[in-house]
Scaffold this motif. Structure first.
Motif, PDB file in Angstrom:
ATOM      1  N   GLY A  34      22.106   0.131 -17.926  1.00  0.00           N
ATOM      2  CA  GLY A  34      22.084   0.525 -19.331  1.00  0.00           C
ATOM      3  C   GLY A  34      20.740   1.088 -19.750  1.00  0.00           C
ATOM      4  N   PHE A  35      20.752   1.847 -20.823  1.00  0.00           N
ATOM      5  CA  PHE A  35      19.557   2.505 -21.347  1.00  0.00           C
ATOM      6  C   PHE A  35      18.506   1.475 -21.745  1.00  0.00           C
ATOM      7  N   LEU A  36      17.285   1.654 -21.249  1.00  0.00           N
ATOM      8  CA  LEU A  36      16.134   0.768 -21.485  1.00  0.00           C
ATOM      9  C   LEU A  36      16.304  -0.616 -20.869  1.00  0.00           C
ATOM     10  N   ALA A  37      17.258  -0.754 -19.952  1.00  0.00           N
ATOM     11  CA  ALA A  37      17.540  -2.074 -19.370  1.00  0.00           C
ATOM     12  C   ALA A  37      17.215  -2.159 -17.890  1.00  0.00           C
ATOM     13  N   GLY A  38      16.595  -1.129 -17.325  1.00  0.00           N
ATOM     14  CA  GLY A  38      16.236  -1.166 -15.913  1.00  0.00           C
ATOM     15  C   GLY A  38      15.009  -2.032 -15.672  1.00  0.00           C
ATOM     16  N   THR A  39      15.170  -3.101 -14.890  1.00  0.00           N
ATOM     17  CA  THR A  39      14.078  -4.058 -14.706  1.00  0.00           C
ATOM     18  C   THR A  39      12.917  -3.466 -13.900  1.00  0.00           C
ATOM     19  N   GLN A  40      13.206  -2.730 -12.828  1.00  0.00           N
ATOM     20  CA  GLN A  40      12.129  -2.125 -12.036  1.00  0.00           C
ATOM     21  C   GLN A  40      11.307  -1.164 -12.891  1.00  0.00           C
ATOM     22  N   ASN A  41      12.005  -0.493 -13.768  1.00  0.00           N
ATOM     23  CA  ASN A  41      11.355   0.468 -14.657  1.00  0.00           C
ATOM     24  C   ASN A  41      10.562  -0.256 -15.748  1.00  0.00           C
ATOM     25  N   GLY A  98       0.826  -1.204   0.000  1.00  0.00           N
ATOM     26  CA  GLY A  98       0.000   0.000   0.000  1.00  0.00           C
ATOM     27  C   GLY A  98       0.857   1.249   0.000  1.00  0.00           C
ATOM     28  N   ALA A  99       0.798   1.996   1.107  1.00  0.00           N
ATOM     29  CA  ALA A  99       1.481   3.285   1.191  1.00  0.00           C
ATOM     30  C   ALA A  99       3.002   3.147   1.098  1.00  0.00           C
ATOM     31  N   GLY A 100       3.550   2.000   1.525  1.00  0.00           N
ATOM     32  CA  GLY A 100       4.999   1.829   1.498  1.00  0.00           C
ATOM     33  C   GLY A 100       5.535   1.257   0.201  1.00  0.00           C
ATOM     34  N   TYR A 101       4.638   0.881  -0.732  1.00  0.00           N
ATOM     35  CA  TYR A 101       5.052   0.187  -1.956  1.00  0.00           C
ATOM     36  C   TYR A 101       6.013   1.017  -2.809  1.00  0.00           C
ATOM     37  N   THR A 102       5.647   2.261  -3.069  1.00  0.00           N
ATOM     38  CA  THR A 102       6.471   3.092  -3.953  1.00  0.00           C
ATOM     39  C   THR A 102       7.860   3.301  -3.383  1.00  0.00           C
ATOM     40  N   MET A 103       7.941   3.555  -2.072  1.00  0.00           N
ATOM     41  CA  MET A 103       9.241   3.788  -1.450  1.00  0.00           C
ATOM     42  C   MET A 103      10.122   2.540  -1.508  1.00  0.00           C
ATOM     43  N   ILE A 104       9.520   1.373  -1.276  1.00  0.00           N
ATOM     44  CA  ILE A 104      10.280   0.122  -1.329  1.00  0.00           C
ATOM     45  C   ILE A 104      10.827  -0.118  -2.734  1.00  0.00           C
ATOM     46  N   GLN A 105       9.960   0.007  -3.739  1.00  0.00           N
ATOM     47  CA  GLN A 105      10.385  -0.227  -5.117  1.00  0.00           C
ATOM     48  C   GLN A 105      11.402   0.808  -5.581  1.00  0.00           C
ATOM     49  N   SER A 106      11.256   2.025  -5.100  1.00  0.00           N
ATOM     50  CA  SER A 106      12.202   3.084  -5.444  1.00  0.00           C
ATOM     51  C   SER A 106      13.599   2.752  -4.923  1.00  0.00           C
ATOM     52  N   ASP A 146       7.152  12.250 -10.521  1.00  0.00           N
ATOM     53  CA  ASP A 146       7.900  12.512  -9.291  1.00  0.00           C
ATOM     54  C   ASP A 146       9.054  11.544  -9.051  1.00  0.00           C
ATOM     55  N   PHE A 147       8.973  10.331  -9.600  1.00  0.00           N
ATOM     56  CA  PHE A 147      10.005   9.323  -9.330  1.00  0.00           C
ATOM     57  C   PHE A 147      10.888   9.042 -10.545  1.00  0.00           C
ATOM     58  N   ILE A 148      11.077  10.042 -11.373  1.00  0.00           N
ATOM     59  CA  ILE A 148      11.903   9.841 -12.569  1.00  0.00           C
ATOM     60  C   ILE A 148      13.375   9.644 -12.219  1.00  0.00           C
ATOM     61  N   PHE A 149      13.788  10.092 -11.043  1.00  0.00           N
ATOM     62  CA  PHE A 149      15.186   9.898 -10.630  1.00  0.00           C
ATOM     63  C   PHE A 149      15.516   8.420 -10.485  1.00  0.00           C
ATOM     64  N   THR A 150      14.500   7.573 -10.199  1.00  0.00           N
ATOM     65  CA  THR A 150      14.763   6.138 -10.100  1.00  0.00           C
ATOM     66  C   THR A 150      15.225   5.572 -11.437  1.00  0.00           C
ATOM     67  N   VAL A 151      14.713   6.121 -12.536  1.00  0.00           N
ATOM     68  CA  VAL A 151      15.123   5.665 -13.870  1.00  0.00           C
ATOM     69  C   VAL A 151      16.581   6.015 -14.111  1.00  0.00           C
ATOM     70  N   VAL A 152      16.964   7.236 -13.732  1.00  0.00           N
ATOM     71  CA  VAL A 152      18.367   7.663 -13.870  1.00  0.00           C
ATOM     72  C   VAL A 152      19.268   6.745 -13.058  1.00  0.00           C
ATOM     73  N   ALA A 153      18.890   6.489 -11.799  1.00  0.00           N
ATOM     74  CA  ALA A 153      19.728   5.684 -10.910  1.00  0.00           C
ATOM     75  C   ALA A 153      19.858   4.244 -11.376  1.00  0.00           C
ATOM     76  N   GLU A 154      18.757   3.653 -11.844  1.00  0.00           N
ATOM     77  CA  GLU A 154      18.785   2.251 -12.248  1.00  0.00           C
ATOM     78  C   GLU A 154      19.531   2.052 -13.566  1.00  0.00           C
ATOM     79  N   GLU A 155      19.345   2.956 -14.512  1.00  0.00           N
ATOM     80  CA  GLU A 155      19.927   2.753 -15.837  1.00  0.00           C
ATOM     81  C   GLU A 155      21.335   3.336 -15.984  1.00  0.00           C
ATOM     82  N   TRP A 156      21.631   4.404 -15.231  1.00  0.00           N
ATOM     83  CA  TRP A 156      22.945   5.058 -15.368  1.00  0.00           C
ATOM     84  C   TRP A 156      23.806   4.932 -14.124  1.00  0.00           C
ATOM     85  N   GLY A 157      23.256   4.336 -13.074  1.00  0.00           N
ATOM     86  CA  GLY A 157      24.029   4.026 -11.888  1.00  0.00           C
ATOM     87  C   GLY A 157      24.473   5.240 -11.088  1.00  0.00           C
TER      88      GLY A 157
END
Length: 368
Positions: free
Chosen positions: A246-253, A225-233, A264-275
């Motif tokens: 790598g680009f387009l290779a982030g599994t969570q994304n 529920g409320a904690g889901y987004t934070m955990i996945q992030s 609001d959570f676009i930074f997760t894409v940067v972190a997962e794909e570009w480290g």
């Protein structure tokens, strides 16, 4: 006159770097299991960026002191829109924050940010002109006078409910008082007053807002529920490791585990794909961006120009710090977009407007 006297080249280069990150991350965020499912959103964001460039040019070319005269009408217009939201607003995800004008959905609380910056700059530029020895005006001109209209603005935004934008307005006010007031006592008084109001603010929060704040301490108490987004992030950020997947290779994304990953959570894409390396580069670009805006405030000799530049700096600083801290799980989820990176029309146009004003102050400061 040399080009670097007309335009702050470091500021523009850092902005272009951030926009490249934005388009790459948004393009990736709009994929689901390898399929580009958000083509319309991506095209709309490109249109918003194009319109943002036009808006930036307009605010760059006009005499920014006109904004001194327009600050009160713009504030009143923002107030009218916020009241209209209460009556005519569209409800999304439990919040009533949007109205539709000529078929275009608009978020008035974003316009209120621009109005708040200009109104505070107007008040404090007048305050700075008061003779230093005339201290009887300090508390009225430096605290009470700007607090009253800002408090009304924050109240209507809070009732939408929009806790994130309310906090932006509050931080903006505290920052301006602390940096421009002649008396640190003024800043301490207003901070103490806001702290005293916090218990009342807690009682006025919606149940889902309280739940978001509570799960910040332990997101696993409501993992679905409320904690889901934070955990996945956190999983997405950590899985990027040093160089990213790598680009387009982030599994969570790509597997659609992260809600709001294009906003609001676009930074997760940067972190997962570009480290970690990619995140450091993005943070460096933001550092240069903020540093150059702050430099504009110290360059100009005009009180209004200095006050408006400090307000712009404070607004962007708060958005960047809170959004990234929220994504990392260091702060609760409050719904604040990342400047020039997150998808969104209203905030994009307001951000370009503010940047245009800062560049305008820079240009004028080099003439005198």
């Amino acid at each position: 006159m040399k080009l670097n006297k007309l335009i702050d080249l470091k500021l523009i280069v850092s902005l272009l770097g951030i926009l490249i990150f934005s388009l790459l991350s948004l393009y990736s965020a709009l994929h689901t299991q390898g399929e580009f499912s958000g083509r319309n959103i991506f095209v709309r964001q490109i249109i918003w960026l194009g319109l943002g460039g036009v808006v930036l040019g307009i605010f760059y070319l006009l005499d920014y002191y006109i904004l001194y005269e327009l600050s009160i009408p713009l504030y009143l217009l923002s107030l009218v829109f916020l009241i209209a939201v209460e009556v005519l607003g569209r409800i999304r995800m439990g919040a009533q924050r949007w109205i539709e004008i000529f078929g275009v959905t608009f978020q008035p609380s974003e316009l209120a940010k621009l109005a708040a910056v200009l109104l505070l700059a107007r008040f404090f530029s007048g305050y700075l002109k008061i003779p230093y020895h005339n201290r009887r005006h300090d508390f009225w001109e430096g605290v009470v006078k700007p607090f009253l209209p800002l408090g009304i603005l924050a109240f209507f935004i809070f009732t939408q409910p929009d806790l994130g934008t309310t906090l932006v307005i509050v931080f903006l006010f505290i920052f301006m008082v602390f940096t421009l007031s002649r008396s640190r006592k003024n800043a301490l008084i207003i901070i103490s007053f806001i702290i005293l109001l916090m218990p009342l603010g807690w009682k006025l929060l919606k149940p889902y807002q309280k739940q978001r704040l509570m799960v910040f301490l332990n997101p696993y108490q409501d993992p679905l529920g409320a904690g889901y987004t934070m955990i996945q992030s956190k999983i997405a950020v950590g899985s990027g490791r040093l160089w990213g997947k790598g680009f387009l290779a982030g599994t969570q994304n790509q597997l659609n585990f992260i809600p709001a990953r294009h906003t609001d959570f676009i930074f997760t894409v940067v972190a997962e794909e570009w480290g970690f390396a990619g995140c450091l580069l993005l943070l460096f670009l933001y550092y240069v961006f903020l540093r150059r805006i702050l430099a504009v405030a110290f360059m100009t000799k005009d009180e209004f120009g200095r006050a408006v530049s400090l307000g712009i700096f404070a607004l962007f600083l708060f958005h960047i710090f809170v959004n990234i801290a929220m994504v990392l799980g260091v702060l609760p989820v409050v719904g604040i977009p990342l400047p020039f990176l997150s998808y969104g029309g209203s905030f994009t146009l307001v951000s370009f407007s503010l940047l245009g004003i800062a560049l305008n102050v820079y240009r004028k400061s080099n003439y005198f």
